[in-house]
Design a protein around this motif. Structure first.
Motif, PDB file in Angstrom:
ATOM      1  N   ASP A   1       0.855  -1.202   0.000  1.00  0.00           N
ATOM      2  CA  ASP A   1       0.000   0.000   0.000  1.00  0.00           C
ATOM      3  C   ASP A   1       0.892   1.253   0.000  1.00  0.00           C
ATOM      4  O   ASP A   1       1.814   1.359   0.807  1.00  0.00           O
ATOM      5  CB  ASP A   1      -0.905  -0.024   1.232  1.00  0.00           C
ATOM      6  N   TYR A   2       0.580   2.186  -0.912  1.00  0.00           N
ATOM      7  CA  TYR A   2       1.405   3.386  -1.080  1.00  0.00           C
ATOM      8  C   TYR A   2       1.485   4.213   0.194  1.00  0.00           C
ATOM      9  O   TYR A   2       2.565   4.659   0.599  1.00  0.00           O
ATOM     10  CB  TYR A   2       0.841   4.220  -2.234  1.00  0.00           C
ATOM     11  N   GLU A   3       0.361   4.414   0.868  1.00  0.00           N
ATOM     12  CA  GLU A   3       0.332   5.242   2.075  1.00  0.00           C
ATOM     13  C   GLU A   3       1.153   4.611   3.199  1.00  0.00           C
ATOM     14  O   GLU A   3       1.857   5.308   3.930  1.00  0.00           O
ATOM     15  CB  GLU A   3      -1.116   5.460   2.543  1.00  0.00           C
ATOM     16  N   GLU A   4       1.067   3.288   3.329  1.00  0.00           N
ATOM     17  CA  GLU A   4       1.849   2.605   4.364  1.00  0.00           C
ATOM     18  C   GLU A   4       3.343   2.717   4.075  1.00  0.00           C
ATOM     19  O   GLU A   4       4.155   2.936   4.968  1.00  0.00           O
ATOM     20  CB  GLU A   4       1.432   1.134   4.450  1.00  0.00           C
ATOM     21  N   MET A   5       3.719   2.545   2.796  1.00  0.00           N
ATOM     22  CA  MET A   5       5.119   2.663   2.421  1.00  0.00           C
ATOM     23  C   MET A   5       5.628   4.075   2.685  1.00  0.00           C
ATOM     24  O   MET A   5       6.718   4.271   3.213  1.00  0.00           O
ATOM     25  CB  MET A   5       5.290   2.328   0.942  1.00  0.00           C
ATOM     26  N   LEU A   6       4.810   5.067   2.349  1.00  0.00           N
ATOM     27  CA  LEU A   6       5.199   6.463   2.561  1.00  0.00           C
ATOM     28  C   LEU A   6       5.388   6.748   4.044  1.00  0.00           C
ATOM     29  O   LEU A   6       6.283   7.498   4.439  1.00  0.00           O
ATOM     30  CB  LEU A   6       4.127   7.388   1.969  1.00  0.00           C
ATOM     31  N   ALA A   7       4.561   6.116   4.882  1.00  0.00           N
ATOM     32  CA  ALA A   7       4.653   6.333   6.329  1.00  0.00           C
ATOM     33  C   ALA A   7       5.962   5.796   6.895  1.00  0.00           C
ATOM     34  O   ALA A   7       6.446   6.269   7.929  1.00  0.00           O
ATOM     35  CB  ALA A   7       3.474   5.676   7.033  1.00  0.00           C
ATOM     36  N   ASP A   8       6.556   4.799   6.218  1.00  0.00           N
ATOM     37  CA  ASP A   8       7.818   4.222   6.691  1.00  0.00           C
ATOM     38  C   ASP A   8       9.030   5.063   6.307  1.00  0.00           C
ATOM     39  O   ASP A   8      10.136   4.833   6.798  1.00  0.00           O
ATOM     40  CB  ASP A   8       8.000   2.806   6.132  1.00  0.00           C
ATOM     41  N   ILE A   9       8.841   6.027   5.405  1.00  0.00           N
ATOM     42  CA  ILE A   9       9.942   6.898   5.000  1.00  0.00           C
ATOM     43  C   ILE A   9      10.114   7.993   6.042  1.00  0.00           C
ATOM     44  O   ILE A   9       9.139   8.530   6.570  1.00  0.00           O
ATOM     45  CB  ILE A   9       9.678   7.488   3.598  1.00  0.00           C
ATOM     46  N   CYS A  10      11.368   8.323   6.352  1.00  0.00           N
ATOM     47  CA  CYS A  10      11.671   9.368   7.331  1.00  0.00           C
ATOM     48  C   CYS A  10      10.896  10.635   6.992  1.00  0.00           C
ATOM     49  O   CYS A  10      10.818  11.038   5.817  1.00  0.00           O
ATOM     50  CB  CYS A  10      13.169   9.631   7.331  1.00  0.00           C
ATOM     51  N   GLU A  11      10.328  11.262   7.994  1.00  0.00           N
ATOM     52  CA  GLU A  11       9.477  12.430   7.772  1.00  0.00           C
ATOM     53  C   GLU A  11      10.191  13.530   6.984  1.00  0.00           C
ATOM     54  O   GLU A  11       9.582  14.203   6.155  1.00  0.00           O
ATOM     55  CB  GLU A  11       8.994  12.979   9.123  1.00  0.00           C
ATOM     56  N   GLU A  12      11.485  13.695   7.227  1.00  0.00           N
ATOM     57  CA  GLU A  12      12.238  14.736   6.531  1.00  0.00           C
ATOM     58  C   GLU A  12      12.380  14.462   5.037  1.00  0.00           C
ATOM     59  O   GLU A  12      12.567  15.391   4.247  1.00  0.00           O
ATOM     60  CB  GLU A  12      13.636  14.880   7.152  1.00  0.00           C
ATOM     61  N   ASP A  13      12.290  13.198   4.643  1.00  0.00           N
ATOM     62  CA  ASP A  13      12.466  12.813   3.237  1.00  0.00           C
ATOM     63  C   ASP A  13      11.145  12.525   2.527  1.00  0.00           C
ATOM     64  O   ASP A  13      11.124  12.365   1.298  1.00  0.00           O
ATOM     65  CB  ASP A  13      13.348  11.556   3.141  1.00  0.00           C
ATOM     66  N   ARG A  14      10.062  12.451   3.286  1.00  0.00           N
ATOM     67  CA  ARG A  14       8.791  11.965   2.749  1.00  0.00           C
ATOM     68  C   ARG A  14       8.225  12.838   1.633  1.00  0.00           C
ATOM     69  O   ARG A  14       7.800  12.336   0.587  1.00  0.00           O
ATOM     70  CB  ARG A  14       7.780  11.866   3.901  1.00  0.00           C
ATOM     71  N   ALA A  15       8.250  14.151   1.846  1.00  0.00           N
ATOM     72  CA  ALA A  15       7.671  15.054   0.849  1.00  0.00           C
ATOM     73  C   ALA A  15       8.430  14.987  -0.472  1.00  0.00           C
ATOM     74  O   ALA A  15       7.822  14.953  -1.554  1.00  0.00           O
ATOM     75  CB  ALA A  15       7.659  16.485   1.376  1.00  0.00           C
ATOM     76  N   ALA A  16       9.768  14.927  -0.400  1.00  0.00           N
ATOM     77  CA  ALA A  16      10.576  14.850  -1.620  1.00  0.00           C
ATOM     78  C   ALA A  16      10.311  13.547  -2.362  1.00  0.00           C
ATOM     79  O   ALA A  16      10.219  13.529  -3.596  1.00  0.00           O
ATOM     80  CB  ALA A  16      12.060  14.970  -1.272  1.00  0.00           C
ATOM     81  N   TYR A  17      10.176  12.455  -1.616  1.00  0.00           N
ATOM     82  CA  TYR A  17       9.894  11.151  -2.230  1.00  0.00           C
ATOM     83  C   TYR A  17       8.544  11.180  -2.940  1.00  0.00           C
ATOM     84  O   TYR A  17       8.417  10.725  -4.090  1.00  0.00           O
ATOM     85  CB  TYR A  17       9.909  10.071  -1.154  1.00  0.00           C
ATOM     86  N   ALA A  18       7.542  11.748  -2.261  1.00  0.00           N
ATOM     87  CA  ALA A  18       6.196  11.825  -2.849  1.00  0.00           C
ATOM     88  C   ALA A  18       6.197  12.687  -4.113  1.00  0.00           C
ATOM     89  O   ALA A  18       5.533  12.362  -5.102  1.00  0.00           O
ATOM     90  CB  ALA A  18       5.209  12.372  -1.827  1.00  0.00           C
ATOM     91  N   ARG A  19       6.958  13.787  -4.096  1.00  0.00           N
ATOM     92  CA  ARG A  19       7.020  14.667  -5.270  1.00  0.00           C
ATOM     93  C   ARG A  19       7.624  13.947  -6.474  1.00  0.00           C
ATOM     94  O   ARG A  19       7.174  14.119  -7.602  1.00  0.00           O
ATOM     95  CB  ARG A  19       7.834  15.926  -4.945  1.00  0.00           C
ATOM     96  N   VAL A  20       8.656  13.143  -6.225  1.00  0.00           N
ATOM     97  CA  VAL A  20       9.286  12.396  -7.310  1.00  0.00           C
ATOM     98  C   VAL A  20       8.296  11.426  -7.944  1.00  0.00           C
ATOM     99  O   VAL A  20       8.187  11.328  -9.179  1.00  0.00           O
ATOM    100  CB  VAL A  20      10.534  11.646  -6.792  1.00  0.00           C
ATOM    101  N   LEU A  21       7.551  10.690  -7.116  1.00  0.00           N
ATOM    102  CA  LEU A  21       6.582   9.737  -7.645  1.00  0.00           C
ATOM    103  C   LEU A  21       5.451  10.442  -8.402  1.00  0.00           C
ATOM    104  O   LEU A  21       5.013   9.971  -9.460  1.00  0.00           O
ATOM    105  CB  LEU A  21       5.994   8.889  -6.512  1.00  0.00           C
ATOM    106  N   GLU A  22       5.012  11.559  -7.867  1.00  0.00           N
ATOM    107  CA  GLU A  22       3.942  12.313  -8.540  1.00  0.00           C
ATOM    108  C   GLU A  22       4.415  12.824  -9.902  1.00  0.00           C
ATOM    109  O   GLU A  22       3.684  12.764 -10.895  1.00  0.00           O
ATOM    110  CB  GLU A  22       3.483  13.478  -7.667  1.00  0.00           C
ATOM    111  N   ALA A  23       5.657  13.317  -9.955  1.00  0.00           N
ATOM    112  CA  ALA A  23       6.199  13.823 -11.214  1.00  0.00           C
ATOM    113  C   ALA A  23       6.350  12.686 -12.231  1.00  0.00           C
ATOM    114  O   ALA A  23       6.068  12.855 -13.423  1.00  0.00           O
ATOM    115  CB  ALA A  23       7.552  14.495 -10.972  1.00  0.00           C
ATOM    116  N   ALA A  24       6.787  11.506 -11.770  1.00  0.00           N
ATOM    117  CA  ALA A  24       6.954  10.361 -12.669  1.00  0.00           C
ATOM    118  C   ALA A  24       5.614   9.788 -13.114  1.00  0.00           C
ATOM    119  O   ALA A  24       5.545   9.079 -14.120  1.00  0.00           O
ATOM    120  CB  ALA A  24       7.777   9.280 -11.983  1.00  0.00           C
TER     121      ALA A  24
END
Length: 245
Positions: A1-24
């Motif tokens: 599940d995308y939301e669960e995976m995102l929750a496991d990413i460090c909070e400081e890196d989460r927004a950047a990770y989400a932006r990359v996936l959204e752009a792709a």
């Protein structure tokens, strides 16, 4: 599940990770991203490990992006090496103190994070240091610098910022109670560093002059404090050296 995976990413890196996936997801892209992922079991204290994911957008028969695929690698050791090299670049090779650009960055960080506190910047110059080099050579001069730094470190608190910003010029930055306390500390510093350096038959009397700048009275940036302390140091030198202004 995308939301669960995102929750496991460090909070400081989460927004950047989400932006990359959204752009792709919007545009066809290939790239990589580094982030910290929690690898601890559910309910345990988080343990973050650096990963690098190499990804690309996949286009369907209709020309639309249908998914993003990727492969992830543990890059913790690479990141440790990068951090060690980055820290090494901040240090003066002889003294292991911060170089000027690193010291100024640390001072700026503290001024911004602790605006309510009183701080002092001491600009310290070793009096007549050229004389030590000219009379006894650069190896002895380096010995005197190391002796100076050893004494300076013993005098300073653990959380003080200490930097070598020139051949014989140093800064110390830390908290202080008030202006009078800063001047008393500077006077004690002059006394502590008034000493004889002896090594391999060479002997030289060391002393220092100190310029004082206070935050916020004299400024709220390293540049402003340095300028004020530099003028004060010049005045201390004019008064005969081995003192503070």
């Amino acid at each position: 599940d995308y939301e669960e995976m995102l929750a496991d990413i460090c909070e400081e890196d989460r927004a950047a990770y989400a932006r990359v996936l959204e752009a792709a997801s919007r545009d066809v892209r290939t790239g990589s991203i580094d982030y910290r992922m929690n690898v601890a079991a559910a309910g345990e204290e988080p343990v973050y490990v650096w990963y690098r994911t190499i990804y690309r957008s996949i286009v369907g028969d209709n020309g639309q992006i249908i998914r993003i695929i990727g492969r992830s690698y543990d890059v913790s050791s690479d990141r440790r090496i990068q951090e060690e090299l980055s820290e090494e670049a901040k240090r003066d090779p002889l003294t292991r103190l911060y170089i000027k650009v690193a010291a100024s960055g640390e001072v700026e960080r503290i001024l911004k994070s602790e605006p309510e506190k009183q701080h002092v910047l001491f600009l310290i110059d070793i009096d007549n240091f050229k004389q030590a080099n000219d009379l006894h050579g650069h190896i002895f001069g380096d010995y005197c610098i190391r002796e100076f730094v050893e004494r300076l470190k013993k005098f300073c608190r653990e959380d003080d910022i200490i930097g070598r910003i020139g051949g014989d010029e140093f800064v110390v930055f830390g908290t202080i109670s008030d202006e009078e306390g800063a001047r008393r500390k500077a006077a004690r510093l002059c006394q502590k560093l008034d000493t004889i350096c002896e090594d391999s038959g060479s002997c030289w009397k060391m002393s220092v002059s100190v310029g004082i700048a206070l935050a916020p009275q004299h400024g709220r940036s390293f540049a402003m404090l340095y300028e004020k302390a530099d003028k004060a140091l010049y005045e201390a030198k004019k008064r005969g050296k081995n003192n503070c202004v």
